[in-house]
Scaffold this motif. Structure first.
Motif, PDB file in Angstrom:
ATOM      1  N   ALA A  45       0.812  -1.206   0.000  1.00 38.23           N
ATOM      2  CA  ALA A  45       0.000   0.000   0.000  1.00 38.23           C
ATOM      3  C   ALA A  45       0.850   1.262   0.000  1.00 38.23           C
ATOM      4  N   ASP A  46       2.137   1.102  -0.274  1.00 40.07           N
ATOM      5  CA  ASP A  46       2.996   2.265  -0.464  1.00 40.07           C
ATOM      6  C   ASP A  46       2.910   2.632  -1.940  1.00 40.07           C
ATOM      7  N   LEU A  47       1.952   3.493  -2.247  1.00 37.30           N
ATOM      8  CA  LEU A  47       1.703   3.860  -3.639  1.00 37.30           C
ATOM      9  C   LEU A  47       2.610   4.994  -4.111  1.00 37.30           C
ATOM     10  N   ARG A  48       3.677   5.239  -3.356  1.00 37.46           N
ATOM     11  CA  ARG A  48       4.628   6.285  -3.716  1.00 37.46           C
ATOM     12  C   ARG A  48       6.002   5.690  -4.037  1.00 37.46           C
ATOM     13  N   LYS A  49       6.483   4.794  -3.158  1.00 36.66           N
ATOM     14  CA  LYS A  49       7.758   4.115  -3.392  1.00 36.66           C
ATOM     15  C   LYS A  49       7.593   2.626  -3.089  1.00 36.66           C
ATOM     16  N   PRO A  50       6.867   1.910  -3.922  1.00 34.94           N
ATOM     17  CA  PRO A  50       6.600   0.484  -3.678  1.00 34.94           C
ATOM     18  C   PRO A  50       7.856  -0.361  -3.843  1.00 34.94           C
ATOM     19  N   THR A  51       7.909  -1.468  -3.076  1.00 37.46           N
ATOM     20  CA  THR A  51       9.085  -2.347  -3.135  1.00 37.46           C
ATOM     21  C   THR A  51       8.736  -3.826  -3.217  1.00 37.46           C
ATOM     22  N   ALA A  52       7.485  -4.195  -2.945  1.00 36.15           N
ATOM     23  CA  ALA A  52       7.132  -5.618  -2.848  1.00 36.15           C
ATOM     24  C   ALA A  52       7.447  -6.380  -4.125  1.00 36.15           C
ATOM     25  N   HIS A  53       7.279  -5.746  -5.283  1.00 34.67           N
ATOM     26  CA  HIS A  53       7.548  -6.454  -6.541  1.00 34.67           C
ATOM     27  C   HIS A  53       9.038  -6.760  -6.699  1.00 34.67           C
ATOM     28  N   TYR A  54       9.906  -5.931  -6.119  1.00 35.15           N
ATOM     29  CA  TYR A  54      11.343  -6.235  -6.112  1.00 35.15           C
ATOM     30  C   TYR A  54      11.636  -7.364  -5.124  1.00 35.15           C
ATOM     31  N   ASN A 108       4.819  -5.746 -11.806  1.00 37.22           N
ATOM     32  CA  ASN A 108       3.984  -4.782 -11.101  1.00 37.22           C
ATOM     33  C   ASN A 108       3.042  -4.050 -12.052  1.00 37.22           C
ATOM     34  N   HIS A 109       2.606  -4.736 -13.104  1.00 37.58           N
ATOM     35  CA  HIS A 109       1.719  -4.096 -14.070  1.00 37.58           C
ATOM     36  C   HIS A 109       0.297  -3.967 -13.532  1.00 37.58           C
ATOM     37  N   VAL A 110      -0.097  -4.937 -12.729  1.00 31.94           N
ATOM     38  CA  VAL A 110      -1.456  -4.923 -12.160  1.00 31.94           C
ATOM     39  C   VAL A 110      -1.336  -5.107 -10.651  1.00 31.94           C
ATOM     40  N   GLY A 111      -1.960  -4.215  -9.898  1.00 31.73           N
ATOM     41  CA  GLY A 111      -1.868  -4.303  -8.445  1.00 31.73           C
ATOM     42  C   GLY A 111      -2.943  -3.501  -7.754  1.00 31.73           C
ATOM     43  N   LEU A 112      -2.615  -2.985  -6.574  1.00 33.28           N
ATOM     44  CA  LEU A 112      -3.591  -2.298  -5.730  1.00 33.28           C
ATOM     45  C   LEU A 112      -4.251  -1.110  -6.425  1.00 33.28           C
ATOM     46  N   SER A 113      -3.462  -0.283  -7.086  1.00 30.53           N
ATOM     47  CA  SER A 113      -4.045   0.897  -7.728  1.00 30.53           C
ATOM     48  C   SER A 113      -5.055   0.513  -8.802  1.00 30.53           C
ATOM     49  N   ASN A 114      -4.822  -0.607  -9.488  1.00 31.47           N
ATOM     50  CA  ASN A 114      -5.775  -1.065 -10.502  1.00 31.47           C
ATOM     51  C   ASN A 114      -7.089  -1.513  -9.872  1.00 31.47           C
ATOM     52  N   SER A 147       1.819  -2.864  -5.736  1.00 32.73           N
ATOM     53  CA  SER A 147       1.161  -1.555  -5.739  1.00 32.73           C
ATOM     54  C   SER A 147       0.396  -1.274  -7.019  1.00 32.73           C
ATOM     55  N   GLY A 148       0.869  -1.842  -8.127  1.00 29.10           N
ATOM     56  CA  GLY A 148       0.330  -1.442  -9.416  1.00 29.10           C
ATOM     57  C   GLY A 148       0.943  -0.116  -9.833  1.00 29.10           C
ATOM     58  N   PRO A 149       0.527   0.438 -10.972  1.00 32.81           N
ATOM     59  CA  PRO A 149       1.065   1.728 -11.420  1.00 32.81           C
ATOM     60  C   PRO A 149       0.863   2.814 -10.362  1.00 32.81           C
ATOM     61  N   ILE A 150       1.872   3.642 -10.157  1.00 33.39           N
ATOM     62  CA  ILE A 150       1.788   4.702  -9.150  1.00 33.39           C
ATOM     63  C   ILE A 150       0.784   5.761  -9.595  1.00 33.39           C
ATOM     64  N   PRO A 151      -0.247   6.018  -8.781  1.00 34.26           N
ATOM     65  CA  PRO A 151      -1.295   6.969  -9.154  1.00 34.26           C
ATOM     66  C   PRO A 151      -0.942   8.404  -8.752  1.00 34.26           C
ATOM     67  N   PRO A 152      -1.648   9.402  -9.265  1.00 36.81           N
ATOM     68  CA  PRO A 152      -1.378  10.791  -8.874  1.00 36.81           C
ATOM     69  C   PRO A 152      -2.004  11.165  -7.536  1.00 36.81           C
ATOM     70  N   ASN A 153      -2.905  10.319  -7.022  1.00 36.50           N
ATOM     71  CA  ASN A 153      -3.654  10.650  -5.803  1.00 36.50           C
ATOM     72  C   ASN A 153      -3.677   9.494  -4.804  1.00 36.50           C
TER      73      ASN A 153
END
Length: 233
Positions: free
Chosen positions: A84-93, A99-105, A130-136
């Motif tokens: 749920a760190d939609l700013r600097k995600p690390t789980a995919h690493y 990380n193409h599809v994730g929480l933001s999607n 996280s999915g793609p980093i969103p603006p909000n």
């Protein structure tokens, strides 16, 4: 990916997921102690969702999150780790996945829970990147969709652990704390200032969060091993 880069990534994963790669190590045992203490904090209440955060960046909260998820899964529980760190995600690493599809999607209704969850090399452990980093990010995390996602996930998983951004950097952890059963605060020995830790605790309490305890990270002992210590509120 070049061979050198692959070796570095594998080495990073070995260090990050020590509870999985070296389950008999002293550090892995400390993570199991953290798990036990967390369970003792909720003897009379079901603890199904928890957030792991820190006061500031680079204090080890993502590593703690990943290893807690591993040791809960090793206990036989069905565990979902949500980045749920939609700013600097690390789980995919950490878990070496895309990380193409994730929480933001999921929160923007572009994917379902099932489509966003991925298996890991650890039995009983799944990850939602996280999915793609969103603006909000804050708005998404505080949306009805986030609450609906957690309620849906509770039907599928025994334990849901969310990796949240640092408390003093953005409001995301405070927003999420209202949706979870408890919060674990990570502090780094020699790095986290006492006042920063106190301020983070105050902000979480003002958001009505239930603080389960604190993990002291990167504390060196005489044999130069690192250990994690869990202390109740």
């Amino acid at each position: 990916m070049a061979r050198k880069d692959r070796k570095q990534l594998f080495s990073l994963q070995n260090r990050s997921l020590i509870s999985m790669t070296s389950p008999k190590s002293p550090i892995a045992e400390q993570f199991r102690t953290v798990r036990t203490n967390i369970q003792f904090t909720s003897v009379d209440e079901e603890l199904q969702t928890m957030i792991v955060t820190s006061s500031g960046p680079a204090e080890g909260k993502s590593t703690v999150t990943a290893n807690l998820a591993v040791v809960f899964a090793q206990q036989g529980k069905r565990v979902l780790l949500i980045d749920a760190d939609l700013r600097k995600p690390t789980a995919h690493y950490t878990f070496r996945t895309e990380n193409h599809v994730g929480l933001s999607n999921v929160l923007t209704r572009q994917a379902t829970l099932e489509e966003a969850v991925k298996p890991t090399d650890q039995d009983n452990l799944w990850v939602m990147t996280s999915g793609p980093i969103p603006p909000n990010p804050s708005e998404l995390l505080g949306s009805r969709g986030m609450n609906a996602l957690l309620e849906l996930a509770k039907n599928e998983y025994d334990v849901i652990i969310l990796d949240s951004p640092p408390v003093l950097v953005v409001t995301d952890a405070q927003v999420l704390s209202n949706l979870a059963d408890g919060v674990v605060l990570v502090v780094s020995s020699g790095k986290t200032e006492t006042e920063s830790a106190k301020k983070a605790k105050e902000l979480l309490e003002s958001a009505k969060a239930k603080i389960l305890g604190v993990v002291l990270n990167n504390k060196k002992i005489e044999d130069s091993q690192y250990y994690y210590y869990y202390g109740g509120k």
